[in-house]
Design an enzyme around this catalytic site. Structure first.
Site, PDB file in Angstrom:
ATOM      1  N   ASP A 283       0.862  -1.174   0.000  1.00  0.00           N
ATOM      2  CA  ASP A 283       0.000   0.000   0.000  1.00  0.00           C
ATOM      3  C   ASP A 283       0.909   1.238   0.000  1.00  0.00           C
ATOM      4  O   ASP A 283       2.127   1.137   0.139  1.00  0.00           O
ATOM      5  CB  ASP A 283      -0.982  -0.007   1.181  1.00  0.00           C
ATOM      6  CG  ASP A 283      -2.192   0.883   0.882  1.00  0.00           C
ATOM      7  OD1 ASP A 283      -2.147   1.663  -0.093  1.00  0.00           O
ATOM      8  OD2 ASP A 283      -3.195   0.812   1.623  1.00  0.00           O
TER       9      ASP A 283
HETATM   10  C1  BGC Z   1      -4.978   3.295   0.103  1.00  0.00           C
HETATM   11  C2  BGC Z   1      -5.196   2.284  -0.991  1.00  0.00           C
HETATM   12  C3  BGC Z   1      -5.064   2.935  -2.347  1.00  0.00           C
HETATM   13  C4  BGC Z   1      -3.703   3.563  -2.434  1.00  0.00           C
HETATM   14  C5  BGC Z   1      -3.419   4.211  -3.771  1.00  0.00           C
HETATM   15  C6  BGC Z   1      -3.718   4.101  -0.108  1.00  0.00           C
HETATM   16  O1  BGC Z   1      -3.634   5.171   0.764  1.00  0.00           O
HETATM   17  O2  BGC Z   1      -4.942   2.652   1.349  1.00  0.00           O
HETATM   18  O3  BGC Z   1      -6.462   1.696  -0.825  1.00  0.00           O
HETATM   19  O4  BGC Z   1      -5.261   1.994  -3.357  1.00  0.00           O
HETATM   20  O5  BGC Z   1      -3.602   4.564  -1.432  1.00  0.00           O
HETATM   21  O6  BGC Z   1      -4.117   5.382  -3.947  1.00  0.00           O
END
Ligand code: BGC
Length: 757
Positions: A283
């Site tokens: 993530d």
């Molecule tokens: C989130 C994810 C997301 C990623 C990319 C993160 O902060 O937890 O769910 O896909 O950002 O934007």
């Protein structure tokens, strides 16, 4: 073991991966393992060292993504929106030495340009075919902009309404969650990843992110292996079995080990037990965050731990590119680990057909498509859950009388186009959205009626300046529709709340409007269950409408006026009070069950006190999981099982299906055609490990005309009857099963059978 995705396991793909891998320099290999957005994030300088890297790279650091692309050192990018932009980066990458295309990923969670309800709302439809269709629709839109990878579905089970990301998943139940997970993956990936309109799914967030303690975002999770496997892992597993090409690691620590450096999750379970051949992306900055978790003193250790655990791609931490060369030089990391990671990324790129079709396909979709509007309108209609519909002057308040002369429409969400899009509005534009006010005014004009609109109050304010106008409007109208709830950003990532009531002074406004004595319909917009205890006593009609998307207004008007009868059922329990959280229907029993005690009264003696209860609020949900009314009524009868005994040897085989058939008769006992979601629950008594008081094991949507009956059938096999024992083995034991079939998790009609030794 059968491969999780035949395309990823194909020998042809593997040969191409081998051939390419042999030609790659270390820099090119590492390039496949990093991911940036087009904003850039900064490289370390001699002065800032590892410490500065541990800060948010977006704000403190800059990387020239375009330069990296030109050098063949940028494997994937996130949230680069628009065909022109993806083309520019792809052009650069394809001019690099080995011409390896970039994989463009985006947070397309509930639509790209044509937006459908937030996933929690979509789960309330219990309509997996619909979810598959919508997911495919989103893929067809986004691929026209060069996006070939969605950071979706989010399949984290959420049992705590305080957690804002409840809005992004399918709610509290692993069975429903698994069904939804499969539907999203099938919709995105289709039967062939290499089709121009297919995208790779990224199942997130692996794992157990939704169990954040106290519902506080990013907080730790700690649970038994049985709970992990029984409740939290099934939707991820279902998604992998459906062929999901990628996964995303989660931010949280699980039992003390951050998920992004957790070999038990990534290696033991995902790769070895489930045979996953795709890749895992961290993530956002989660590799860097290992230093915050305190399991890595420096960037190099964080990199080593994440990569060795099985996280192949570093999203935005800027650690893999800076640290891998150093780790290799110091012999702290093996080249085989790097190669395996690159191999997995390339495999997905080849399977996606990216080398053949690296660019956006077709005409770019830049706004909500008229052709897609009917589908998202239906999705919104199916997502609404009618929680209560009490009579007012002899008849239920909903549906509204089509000839009604005046409707007061009150509240901050009645005309808020931007809020209708929910937590992840995709790339949509606000003017595409139809609000309730717009749809209602048009409709009322058509039959000579009028809408008295009053904003009433803001979502979050102390000012009561708009109250009087709202109360006046209510007084002048035949009926009042109130559009209250959360703003879309009050849920979603970093949207944890400890208060689950209507935000700001909306409750006060509701009470003042209700005091006029006019019949009130309360539409609750939210990304999570809210506490609606006052409304449940004083407001005759309440409908949970989540965030409905582009066609919000039309869908709401269709259901308010009864063109469409509501059919949604709650995917998450609505509590009576925040203190009940985490609240879910499939609880474990206790040694002191409350039995028949009246929990709405304080305890009055031993029998009513020393039982598992609160002294101030009943244990159960105000609106339980599976609950949802329609404009007709349904009755269940003749719940039966096909056999009363089942030998253990027959049941305890992983491939055993259709062991017991459960049937019931469902009748539409009301006056109009409508759809019911029939639900099957089981309880397993006498096992070596205690089992929930009820668990969902089947559901189906059934449409019936007034007076019509149909038999509903559910098959129980090993998958439905088994559970995890103390050795984390999935087993069936000689136990007694009770089954219930009905319209909610409180269904009364039951039957029994035994598994015999
Ligand atoms: C989130 C994810 C997301 C990623 C990319 C993160 O902060 O937890 O769910 O896909 O950002 O934007």
């Amino acid at each position: 073991m059968a491969p999780s995705n035949a395309q990823l396991a194909s020998p042809g793909v593997e040969q191409r991966v081998d051939a390419l891998l042999k030609q790659m320099t270390l820099e090119e290999k590492i390039g496949q393992l990093v991911q940036y957005n087009d904003q850039g994030s900064s490289a370390p300088t001699a002065a800032n060292g590892d410490q500065a890297l541990a800060a948010n790279p977006e704000t403190q650091t800059r990387v020239d993504a375009m330069a990296l692309a030109r050098q063949g050192r940028l494997g994937s990018m996130l949230n680069v929106i628009g065909a022109q932009k993806t083309r520019a980066f792809q052009d650069a990458a394809l001019h690099s030495r080995l011409h390896i295309p970039i994989l463009f990923g985006a947070d397309v969670i509930h639509g790209y340009r044509t937006i459908y309800p937030v996933p929690l709302g979509l789960a309330a439809s219990w309509d997996t075919a619909l979810v598959q269709q919508l997911s495919h629709m989103a893929a067809t839109e986004a691929t026209t902009a060069g996006v070939k990878w969605f950071y979706s579905p989010m399949v984290d089970i959420s049992r705590d309404a305080r957690w804002g990301r409840s809005t992004e998943g399918a709610g509290e139940d692993p069975y429903l969650g698994s069904a939804m997970a499969r539907a999203y993956v099938r919709g995105y990936q289709g039967t062939d990843l290499s089709r121009p309109d297919s995208v790779a799914a990224s199942v997130k967030h692996f794992a157990a992110y939704g169990a954040a303690e106290a519902g506080r975002e990013y907080n730790t999770t700690d649970m038994s292996d049985i709970r992990l496997r029984q409740v939290y892992l099934p939707p991820y597993k279902a998604a992998v079995e459906a062929g999901a090409a990628t996964m995303m690691s989660s931010f949280n620590a699980l039992n003390g080990v951050p998920a992004t450096a957790n070999p038990y999750l990534m290696d033991e379970i995902l790769r070895k037990e489930w045979g996953f051949d795709g890749f895992v992306v961290s993530d956002y900055t989660a590799v860097m965050e290992l230093t915050h978790h305190g399991i890595a003193l420096d960037a190099a250790t964080a990199t080593k731990k994440a990569l060795e655990a099985g996280v192949e791609v570093d999203m935005m931490s800027h650690f893999y590119d800076t640290q891998i060369p150093k780790l290799l030089a110091e012999h702290r990391l093996s080249m085989a680990t790097v190669d395996e990671a690159v191999r997995r990324v390339l495999r997905v790129k080849f399977a996606l057909g990216l080398f053949e079709h690296p660019y956006a396909s077709g005409t770019e979709v830049t706004h909500a498509l008229p052709a897609n509007r009917p589908l998202v309108r239906r999705a919104a209609e199916e997502s609404f859950v009618l929680l209560r519909n009490a009579p007012d002057q002899g008849r239920p308040v909903l549906p509204l009388d089509p000839g009604v002369k005046s409707v007061a429409l009150i509240g901050p969400l009645a005309d808020a186009a931007n809020e209708m899009q929910g937590a992840w509005g995709g790339a949509t534009q606000v003017p595409d959205v139809v609000t309730l006010r717009q749809a209602l005014e048009r409709r009322m004009q058509q039959h000579g009626g009028r809408v008295l609109f009053a904003h009433g109050t803001d979502i979050l304010t102390e000012s009561t300046a708009g109250f009087d106008t709202a109360v006046q409007a209510a007084r002048q109208a035949d009926v009042v529709v109130m559009a209250l709830g959360e703003s879309s950003e009050m849920s979603g990532e970093a949207g944890s709340r400890v208060h689950l009531d209507l935000p700001g002074n909306q409750q006060q406004l509701l009470e003042q409007v209700a005091a006029t004595g006019k019949p009130v319909v309360l539409l609750v917009f939210s990304g999570r269950p809210l506490v609606l205890d006052w409304a449940a006593k004083h407001v005759p009609a309440i409908m949970a409408v989540w965030f409905p998307g582009t066609e919000a207004g039309h869908a709401l008007a269709d259901v308010l006026f009864g063109d469409v009868a509501p059919s949604g059922k709650l995917p998450m329990s609505f509590p009576r009070a925040v203190g009940q959280e985490p609240l879910y229907y499939d609880q474990f029993p206790t040694g002191r069950p409350a039995g028949d005690a009246d929990l709405s009264r304080p305890p009055s003696g031993g029998d009513t006190r020393f039982v598992s209860r609160y002294i101030d609020v009943p244990n159960d949900a105000l609106f339980p999981f599976g609950h949802g009314l329609s404009y007709t009524s349904f009755a269940y009868s003749d719940v039966r099982v096909s056999r009363s005994t089942l030998p253990l040897a027959e049941a305890n085989r992983p491939d055993a299906r259709d062991l017991v058939t459960v049937t019931a008769t469902l009748t539409n006992t009301g006056k109009r055609e409508a759809t019911e979601v029939a639900q099957l629950y089981v309880r397993n008594l006498g096992a070596s490990v205690e089992q929930p008081v009820r668990s969902l094991k089947g559901f189906q949507r059934v449409t019936l005309k007034p007076g019509q009956s149909r038999q509903v059938r559910f098959e129980l096999g090993f998958a439905e009857l088994s559970f995890y024992d103390v050795h984390s083995r999935q087993v069936v034991e000689p136990t007694r099963y009770t089954v219930w079939v009905g319209g909610s998790s409180q269904a009364p009609g039951q039957a029994q059978f035994d598994i015999t030794p």
